[in-house]
Design an enzyme around this catalytic site. Structure first.
Site, PDB file in Angstrom:
ATOM      1  N   TRP A 169      -4.147 -15.093  22.976  1.00 54.47           N
ATOM      2  CA  TRP A 169      -2.870 -14.592  22.441  1.00 54.47           C
ATOM      3  C   TRP A 169      -2.915 -13.088  22.172  1.00 54.47           C
ATOM      4  O   TRP A 169      -3.882 -12.574  21.631  1.00 54.47           O
ATOM      5  CB  TRP A 169      -2.569 -15.299  21.122  1.00 54.47           C
ATOM      6  CG  TRP A 169      -1.503 -14.613  20.329  1.00 54.47           C
ATOM      7  CD1 TRP A 169      -1.679 -13.643  19.369  1.00 54.47           C
ATOM      8  CD2 TRP A 169      -0.091 -14.808  20.440  1.00 54.47           C
ATOM      9  NE1 TRP A 169      -0.470 -13.239  18.872  1.00 54.47           N
ATOM     10  CE2 TRP A 169       0.528 -13.941  19.505  1.00 54.47           C
ATOM     11  CE3 TRP A 169       0.710 -15.639  21.231  1.00 54.47           C
ATOM     12  CZ2 TRP A 169       1.908 -13.886  19.349  1.00 54.47           C
ATOM     13  CZ3 TRP A 169       2.083 -15.570  21.062  1.00 54.47           C
ATOM     14  CH2 TRP A 169       2.668 -14.714  20.143  1.00 54.47           C
ATOM     15  N   MET A 170      -1.819 -12.396  22.509  1.00 55.53           N
ATOM     16  CA  MET A 170      -1.701 -10.966  22.229  1.00 55.53           C
ATOM     17  C   MET A 170      -0.364 -10.684  21.565  1.00 55.53           C
ATOM     18  O   MET A 170       0.653 -11.236  21.958  1.00 55.53           O
ATOM     19  CB  MET A 170      -1.790 -10.182  23.540  1.00 55.53           C
ATOM     20  CG  MET A 170      -1.548  -8.673  23.395  1.00 55.53           C
ATOM     21  SD  MET A 170      -1.819  -7.781  24.949  1.00 55.53           S
ATOM     22  CE  MET A 170      -0.287  -8.140  25.823  1.00 55.53           C
ATOM     23  N   ASN A 171      -0.349  -9.787  20.548  1.00 48.61           N
ATOM     24  CA  ASN A 171       0.938  -9.216  20.121  1.00 48.61           C
ATOM     25  C   ASN A 171       0.866  -7.698  20.072  1.00 48.61           C
ATOM     26  O   ASN A 171       0.576  -7.092  21.133  1.00 48.61           O
ATOM     27  CB  ASN A 171       1.533  -9.888  18.877  1.00 48.61           C
ATOM     28  CG  ASN A 171       0.658 -10.005  17.671  1.00 48.61           C
ATOM     29  OD1 ASN A 171      -0.323 -10.741  17.685  1.00 48.61           O
ATOM     30  ND2 ASN A 171       0.975  -9.278  16.615  1.00 48.61           N
ATOM     31  N   ASP A 172       1.136  -7.054  18.956  1.00 47.49           N
ATOM     32  CA  ASP A 172       1.354  -5.599  18.923  1.00 47.49           C
ATOM     33  C   ASP A 172       0.305  -4.753  19.651  1.00 47.49           C
ATOM     34  O   ASP A 172      -0.889  -4.977  19.486  1.00 47.49           O
ATOM     35  CB  ASP A 172       1.335  -5.081  17.482  1.00 47.49           C
ATOM     36  CG  ASP A 172       2.227  -5.839  16.537  1.00 47.49           C
ATOM     37  OD1 ASP A 172       2.954  -6.730  16.980  1.00 47.49           O
ATOM     38  OD2 ASP A 172       2.178  -5.522  15.332  1.00 47.49           O
ATOM     39  N   GLN A 228      -3.330  -6.577  19.075  1.00 49.46           N
ATOM     40  CA  GLN A 228      -3.518  -7.731  18.209  1.00 49.46           C
ATOM     41  C   GLN A 228      -3.896  -8.908  19.094  1.00 49.46           C
ATOM     42  O   GLN A 228      -3.159  -9.263  20.019  1.00 49.46           O
ATOM     43  CB  GLN A 228      -2.220  -8.020  17.442  1.00 49.46           C
ATOM     44  CG  GLN A 228      -1.884  -6.949  16.433  1.00 49.46           C
ATOM     45  CD  GLN A 228      -2.838  -6.964  15.264  1.00 49.46           C
ATOM     46  OE1 GLN A 228      -2.782  -7.826  14.417  1.00 49.46           O
ATOM     47  NE2 GLN A 228      -3.772  -6.011  15.229  1.00 49.46           N
ATOM     48  N   SER A 277      -2.410  -4.621  12.678  1.00 44.41           N
ATOM     49  CA  SER A 277      -2.045  -3.450  13.486  1.00 44.41           C
ATOM     50  C   SER A 277      -2.388  -2.129  12.822  1.00 44.41           C
ATOM     51  O   SER A 277      -2.396  -2.002  11.602  1.00 44.41           O
ATOM     52  CB  SER A 277      -0.549  -3.474  13.787  1.00 44.41           C
ATOM     53  OG  SER A 277      -0.317  -4.432  14.784  1.00 44.41           O
ATOM     54  N   TRP A 282       9.320 -12.601  18.538  1.00 46.19           N
ATOM     55  CA  TRP A 282       8.719 -13.588  17.638  1.00 46.19           C
ATOM     56  C   TRP A 282       9.514 -14.884  17.562  1.00 46.19           C
ATOM     57  O   TRP A 282       8.993 -15.924  17.133  1.00 46.19           O
ATOM     58  CB  TRP A 282       8.560 -12.989  16.232  1.00 46.19           C
ATOM     59  CG  TRP A 282       7.391 -12.061  16.121  1.00 46.19           C
ATOM     60  CD1 TRP A 282       7.431 -10.708  15.932  1.00 46.19           C
ATOM     61  CD2 TRP A 282       5.998 -12.402  16.195  1.00 46.19           C
ATOM     62  NE1 TRP A 282       6.157 -10.192  15.889  1.00 46.19           N
ATOM     63  CE2 TRP A 282       5.257 -11.213  16.042  1.00 46.19           C
ATOM     64  CE3 TRP A 282       5.303 -13.609  16.380  1.00 46.19           C
ATOM     65  CZ2 TRP A 282       3.859 -11.186  16.062  1.00 46.19           C
ATOM     66  CZ3 TRP A 282       3.915 -13.585  16.406  1.00 46.19           C
ATOM     67  CH2 TRP A 282       3.206 -12.384  16.243  1.00 46.19           C
TER      68      TRP A 282
END
Lengths: 551, 551
Positions: free
Chosen positions: A58-61, A79, A122, A330
């Site tokens: 999983w990846m976000n910011d 992230q 972050s 999100w």
């Protein structure tokens, strides 16, 4: 479940070395992450070609964006939850590098949290050329003295930490006296730091998220921070503020002149649902940011553009204000049908301020302009299939890129004949239909209808369960797009689009307005057949429409 | 074509009497309009029951809202094209009256433009109790001395006109020295006038649309106007500002205390596409409106709520700040599948300011609250089909209102069990499925998913061509909805919904947040079967869910 097993093993690894030196721990972890990566290969959706995706997990910011001037290398951190394809703790800083801002090379995890229930949230990176922090000695090239400023999140609090790297950004050592900044809060995060030359100070913006406050701090050494001011309750608030960023952005008209731009992300509660980015244009005096006006401005009108961060420094040939956002939302990011990874980054964008943005026939505004950075070495020939053509209902234009990779660029310059009288009852559209090569019942439709006076996108024509069923995955969106010129009774519009397997980035009038949206078709059904149609005769003049594959 | 014929006849009627007295002309026109109305009866979609629709023809903005205290009669005027079901000139002020703000009686056209290529564009009504205009003598009850202030639109200009009525708002006479206000502009419109008691003056807000400027004027007599100030470049700008309105709104906590609210419509270019309404909370000193902060606030998060106007005066038992909006969106309003009319008004809403709106766990904001006014004399019994129940996947709750009229109310109070651990991979929703009685494959789905933390609506599950094909008709939208209370590990949410044939109004937490959206199912396939489901066990506690028909 493979993922569950991986999680159990990693938990054991993480639990053990808490007392060991951070360096040793990170080394172990990096090697371990590489091993997992190799074992997870049964992909079930098409991976973007020119948008960064993590190998798995999983990846976000985006985090810590910086440029290594010595090795001419761009660094992107993010992230990262390597143990699952949804967000979860422990949460890490993943890492990738690039020579050209288009092709990215996976790197081992860069920063890890200390506990399993915590996250290295972050933050940003600076290059401490002058060793203000005292972390470096002369063996470290000044151009590689990088320090990460990030949020350590636990269930009890969010505090700002710093970590330094002695190997040019690959592994990091935590400062022993962390936190460098704390506020007895669980909602204080996302520090973004830059060097302010006039006062010779580091400046940090950080979000007091649920107070709708972007606090501005200054520091001489990255370790001790002084609160200078707050930019609060501005624009659209939604549920909370996140991921602030303050940067000087050159004007398009005169690149030697620049203004300051404050970026703020909000989530949830964006006007179109979920997450989005807004920005403010103003001045910064070293302690206070003041917006020029009370306008609310939107960075990107699509549904998949969040947590924008700009690079600390750049290779100036690419521009001085470059940024990357997380290309998801999100509201539905945990359910997006990709495997064994989830989420992509946007393309790198070069920002400038268009001080003559024509918002309507009577008013020019100052407006953020975004141009994609895309270094494509291997592209097919342009299929130029309509030039100097007036569209009619009877004639539609088709191109079938039969061996398409699923990654395409197109350029469309069209004009509306303003002397044409159109009945309000007629859907006076120019439509582009990007259809699946295996199954043309799956397609993206986009275009422009004259009375709506907006460019539309319909990403709902898919057989993928997620698209059909997830009620947050807005199928249709539109963007108010104004002509960039009018002459001889023709009003001209320009669109550049990049379709990359499951992400579409649209740039209107060279980037005056932007819309980024993901889309999902059945695996293997690459979009490649392109059809251009109209609902009315002699209204749309096509100056140029061309398409090419990217390989 | 019947419509074309009607148009031709009307054109002739209009062309003739230009030299005749305005009264005679309007009388003629009124009789004529009534005749057309009777001949156009082949409806092809279900007409809302408690939302106002014109008998036939096209409608957009509400205009001239006022209350006749003498006859206890509410007046609604509206932008009206009786000659077609799309917008077009000549454009009139249509008219309807009501005793209860729910049931409306059609009245003949009230104001007509002078030329066929022109329009009596949007504006407002005042009651000139003290005869400041000099239009009235003692035979006219002070409570019925109404004066309309409106924009006369021609291809050459937009100017502010006034017209007065000597029969309590049914027919109007144009002031001979019109315009009362002009600015040599084609983009100057939508005057909204109120009486400001402290200075004993009339105050007008009007939009310099493409300058993003709401100008504030004062007058002693409605004829001579002085520019006092401008409220400009605030909030989301989009393409242009329209339909401003300034009104004192009482606080919910203490109705004797109030603040001023400035409403501004923008179109196109709303963040979610097309048209929307924003508002600003502040103070007004008789000449200047100043917002308390730089926040951008959204009146209604749905796609079908535009051109909100408030009533000049009210029966105080209903509230002091009442308003109506046009329940459509310029992006697709011309294609909505109803006939022989197009567009509905929203319900009348009572506005207050919630000064303790809990935007997130840490922050209270001042926020507009909207409550529906609905006087239903004939409603079925409440079907209370879930009370004090914890939902499970295995048990879904159904009600089949087999003779449903297609107009339904529901109340839902639910709570999320905050001690429940939910995997991010699970779509943890509470869903309501309102299905067609004839064809259950057509349905509205709405609900709440825990990780998105927003209430969703999916209006795309329809076999109607317009819904399936129009790319501006956004199928899915969502609203950030916060709990209204938390106790015993339960976070409570409240939703009231009114489905009226093809309009859904959703009020969250007693109106702290609102979303209005149209929907279209196959004619005759009334929604009436209701199903409540969840994606996860023991997460949602249903305090109350009840449904009833409105007849």
């Amino acid at each position: 479940m493979k993922l569950a097993t991986a999680f159990t093993i990693l938990t054991a690894v993480l639990a053990a070395p808490l007392a060991a030196p951070a360096e040793a721990f990170l080394f172990l972890l990096a090697g371990f992450a590489a091993k997992i990566s190799a074992s997870m290969t049964n992909e079930t959706s098409d991976r973007p070609l020119v948008h960064f995706t993590p190998n798995k997990g999983w990846m976000n910011d985006p985090n810590g964006l910086w440029y290594d001037e010595k090795d001419a290398k761009w660094h992107l951190y993010f992230q990262y939850n390597p143990n699952d394809t949804v967000w979860g703790t422990p949460l890490f800083w993943g890492h990738a590098t690039s020579d050209d801002l288009t092709n990215w090379e996976d790197q081992p995890i860069a920063i890890a949290p200390k506990r399993n229930d915590s996250g290295a949230f972050s933050g940003s990176m600076v290059v401490d050329y002058n060793n203000t922090s005292g972390f470096f000695n002369d063996t470290i090239d000044p151009r590689q003295r990088c320090v990460a400023i990030w949020t350590y999140n636990t269930p009890e609090s969010e505090e700002q930490y710093i970590s330094y790297s002695l190997d040019g950004g690959y592994t990091f050592t935590e400062y022993q006296k962390n936190p460098v900044l704390a506020a007895n809060s669980t909602q204080f995060r996302d520090p973004k730091v830059f060097w302010y030359e006039p006062s010779q100070k580091w400046i940090m913006t950080a979000a007091k998220s649920q107070d709708y406050k972007i606090e501005i701090y200054s520091s001489d050494d990255l370790k001790s921070w002084k609160l200078e001011s707050a930019f609060a309750n501005e624009g659209f608030l939604g549920y909370q503020y996140e991921c602030p960023g303050l940067i000087e952005v050159p004007t398009e008209q005169d690149p030697s002149k620049s203004y300051w731009v404050m970026f703020i992300s909000i989530n949830p509660g964006a006007p179109a649902g979920g997450s989005f980015n807004q920005y403010f244009v103003g001045s910064f005096n070293g302690t206070h940011f003041e917006a020029f006006d009370n306008q609310s401005r939107v960075v990107d009108f699509g549904k998949d553009y969040y947590a924008l961060q700009t690079f600390f420094n750049t290779d100036p040939t690419y521009g001085s204000a470059l940024g990357i956002a997380w290309a998801s939302n999100w509201e539905y990011s945990a359910f997006v049908p990709t495997n064994p990874w989830r989420s992509s980054m946007s393309l790198v964008r070069k920002f400038s301020l268009n001080t003559e943005y024509q918002a309507n026939p009577e008013t020019e505004l100052i407006n953020l302009k975004a141009e994609p950075i895309l270094n494509i070495s291997n592209a097919g020939p342009w299929s130029r299939f309509a030039t100097n053509t007036t569209l009619t209902k009877a004639n539609s234009y088709n191109v079938d890129l039969s061996n398409s990779t699923g990654t395409l660029e197109f350029e469309l310059v069209y004009a509306v004949n303003t002397t044409q009288t159109i009945s309000k009852s007629v859907f006076a559209d120019l439509s582009l239909w990007f259809k699946g090569l295996e199954d043309p019942e799956e397609y993206l439709r986009m275009g422009f209808e004259v009375s709506a006076s907006s460019f539309f996108l319909d990403r709902g024509n898919s057989k993928v369960k997620f698209v059909k069923e997830n009620p947050y995955f807005t199928n249709r969106m539109s963007v108010n797009n104004q002509p960039f010129k009018s002459e001889n009774d023709l009003s001209y519009y320009k669109v550049y689009g990049l379709l990359d397997q499951n992400i579409l980035e649209l740039y209107f009038n060279d980037g005056d307005v932007v819309s980024t949206n993901t889309y999902f078709m059945t695996t293997g059904n690459a979009l490649g057949s392109v059809n251009m149609t109209t609902g009315v005769d002699n209204l749309f003049y096509i100056d140029k429409f061309q398409v090419r594959e990217v390989k």
